[in-house]
Write a protein that holds these residues in place. Structure first.
Motif, mmCIF file in Angstrom:
data_model
loop_
_atom_site.group_PDB
_atom_site.id
_atom_site.type_symbol
_atom_site.label_atom_id
_atom_site.label_comp_id
_atom_site.label_asym_id
_atom_site.label_seq_id
_atom_site.Cartn_x
_atom_site.Cartn_y
_atom_site.Cartn_z
ATOM 1 N N TYR A 1 0.816 -1.207 0.000
ATOM 2 C CA TYR A 1 0.000 0.000 0.000
ATOM 3 C C TYR A 1 0.855 1.264 0.000
ATOM 4 N N GLY A 2 0.501 2.185 -0.846
ATOM 5 C CA GLY A 2 1.130 3.494 -0.914
ATOM 6 C C GLY A 2 0.316 4.377 -1.836
ATOM 7 N N THR A 3 0.529 5.669 -1.771
ATOM 8 C CA THR A 3 -0.305 6.570 -2.560
ATOM 9 C C THR A 3 0.271 6.909 -3.925
ATOM 10 N N TYR A 4 1.536 6.579 -4.172
ATOM 11 C CA TYR A 4 2.143 6.839 -5.481
ATOM 12 C C TYR A 4 2.084 5.575 -6.326
ATOM 13 N N ARG A 5 1.163 5.550 -7.269
ATOM 14 C CA ARG A 5 0.913 4.350 -8.083
ATOM 15 C C ARG A 5 2.173 3.890 -8.842
ATOM 16 N N VAL A 6 2.933 4.826 -9.403
ATOM 17 C CA VAL A 6 4.127 4.462 -10.174
ATOM 18 C C VAL A 6 5.143 3.767 -9.272
ATOM 19 N N VAL A 7 5.334 4.269 -8.068
ATOM 20 C CA VAL A 7 6.277 3.656 -7.122
ATOM 21 C C VAL A 7 5.795 2.257 -6.750
ATOM 22 N N LEU A 8 4.496 2.118 -6.532
ATOM 23 C CA LEU A 8 3.940 0.799 -6.222
ATOM 24 C C LEU A 8 4.248 -0.199 -7.335
ATOM 25 N N LEU A 9 4.024 0.209 -8.562
ATOM 26 C CA LEU A 9 4.246 -0.692 -9.696
ATOM 27 C C LEU A 9 5.710 -1.080 -9.842
ATOM 28 N N LEU A 10 6.599 -0.128 -9.674
ATOM 29 C CA LEU A 10 8.035 -0.428 -9.771
ATOM 30 C C LEU A 10 8.485 -1.373 -8.659
ATOM 31 N N ARG A 11 8.063 -1.098 -7.427
ATOM 32 C CA ARG A 11 8.454 -1.957 -6.309
ATOM 33 C C ARG A 11 7.821 -3.345 -6.449
ATOM 34 N N ALA A 12 6.581 -3.391 -6.921
ATOM 35 C CA ALA A 12 5.906 -4.679 -7.115
ATOM 36 C C ALA A 12 6.628 -5.523 -8.153
ATOM 37 N N ARG A 13 7.111 -4.880 -9.200
ATOM 38 C CA ARG A 13 7.858 -5.620 -10.219
ATOM 39 C C ARG A 13 9.103 -6.268 -9.606
ATOM 40 N N GLY A 14 9.806 -5.499 -8.773
ATOM 41 C CA GLY A 14 10.983 -6.046 -8.104
ATOM 42 C C GLY A 14 10.630 -7.185 -7.164
ATOM 43 N N LEU A 15 9.534 -7.031 -6.417
ATOM 44 C CA LEU A 15 9.108 -8.105 -5.507
ATOM 45 C C LEU A 15 8.671 -9.340 -6.283
ATOM 46 N N ASN A 16 7.997 -9.140 -7.402
ATOM 47 C CA ASN A 16 7.614 -10.278 -8.253
ATOM 48 C C ASN A 16 8.843 -11.029 -8.730
ATOM 49 N N GLU A 17 9.864 -10.299 -9.132
ATOM 50 C CA GLU A 17 11.104 -10.923 -9.594
ATOM 51 C C GLU A 17 11.784 -11.708 -8.479
ATOM 52 N N MET A 18 11.547 -11.313 -7.242
ATOM 53 C CA MET A 18 12.138 -12.003 -6.090
ATOM 54 C C MET A 18 11.249 -13.147 -5.589
ATOM 55 N N GLY A 19 10.147 -13.433 -6.300
ATOM 56 C CA GLY A 19 9.324 -14.589 -5.978
ATOM 57 C C GLY A 19 8.069 -14.310 -5.175
ATOM 58 N N TYR A 20 7.696 -13.072 -5.009
ATOM 59 C CA TYR A 20 6.488 -12.718 -4.263
ATOM 60 C C TYR A 20 5.342 -12.391 -5.214
ATOM 61 N N HIS A 21 4.132 -12.706 -4.777
ATOM 62 C CA HIS A 21 2.922 -12.273 -5.467
ATOM 63 C C HIS A 21 2.478 -10.999 -4.755
#
Length: 134
Positions: free
Chosen positions: A14-34
């Motif tokens: 959760y965060g209010t900056y959508r672009v930051v969320l998407l970038l961090r989520a991509r990194g977490l996905n690459e590390m094996g997280y959904h």
């Protein structure tokens, strides 16, 4: 993720900056997280209450009061859910500590966040080791 942990963990992010969320989520996905992203507080609370989430990452970006309310409500609904707060140097540590099981500097990379996630997921919730890494 660690070699001993084969299960894909689901993270509510959760965060209010959508672009930051998407970038961090991509990194977490690459590390094996959904990752379930939420840029709205009500959406984050709803996801925490109704989805099988293993941990929550809260980005204390621009609206500290909103994030505090969301964190409080998530803990009320799911008190055992591990929570990590992404904070910056301006965050008063005493205020942030009651919101999360771990604090991670917002400026750190995804690998530092994954380390904190693995720590809270393997150590359980209610731990008193709430630290902001240097």
């Amino acid at each position: 993720m660690s070699g001993y942990e084969k299960k894909c963990r689901t993270i509510l992010h959760y965060g209010t900056y959508r672009v930051v969320l998407l970038l961090r989520a991509r990194g977490l996905n690459e590390m094996g997280y959904h990752v379930l992203n939420a840029s709205d507080g009500f959406e984050a609370i709803k996801l925490a209450a109704h989805e099988q989430v293993d941990a929550v990452v809260l980005d204390l970006d621009r609206n500290h009061a909103e994030v505090a309310l969301v964190a409080t409500e998530i803990k009320r609904c799911r008190p055992q859910l591990p929570t990590i707060l992404l904070a910056d140097e301006t965050t008063p540590p005493d205020r942030a500590h009651h919101l999360a099981d771990a604090l991670v500097p917002r400026r750190d990379n995804v690998k530092m966040l994954v380390t904190a996630l693995e720590n809270v997921l393997t150590s359980g919730v209610g731990t008193s080791s709430k630290t902001l890494p240097e």
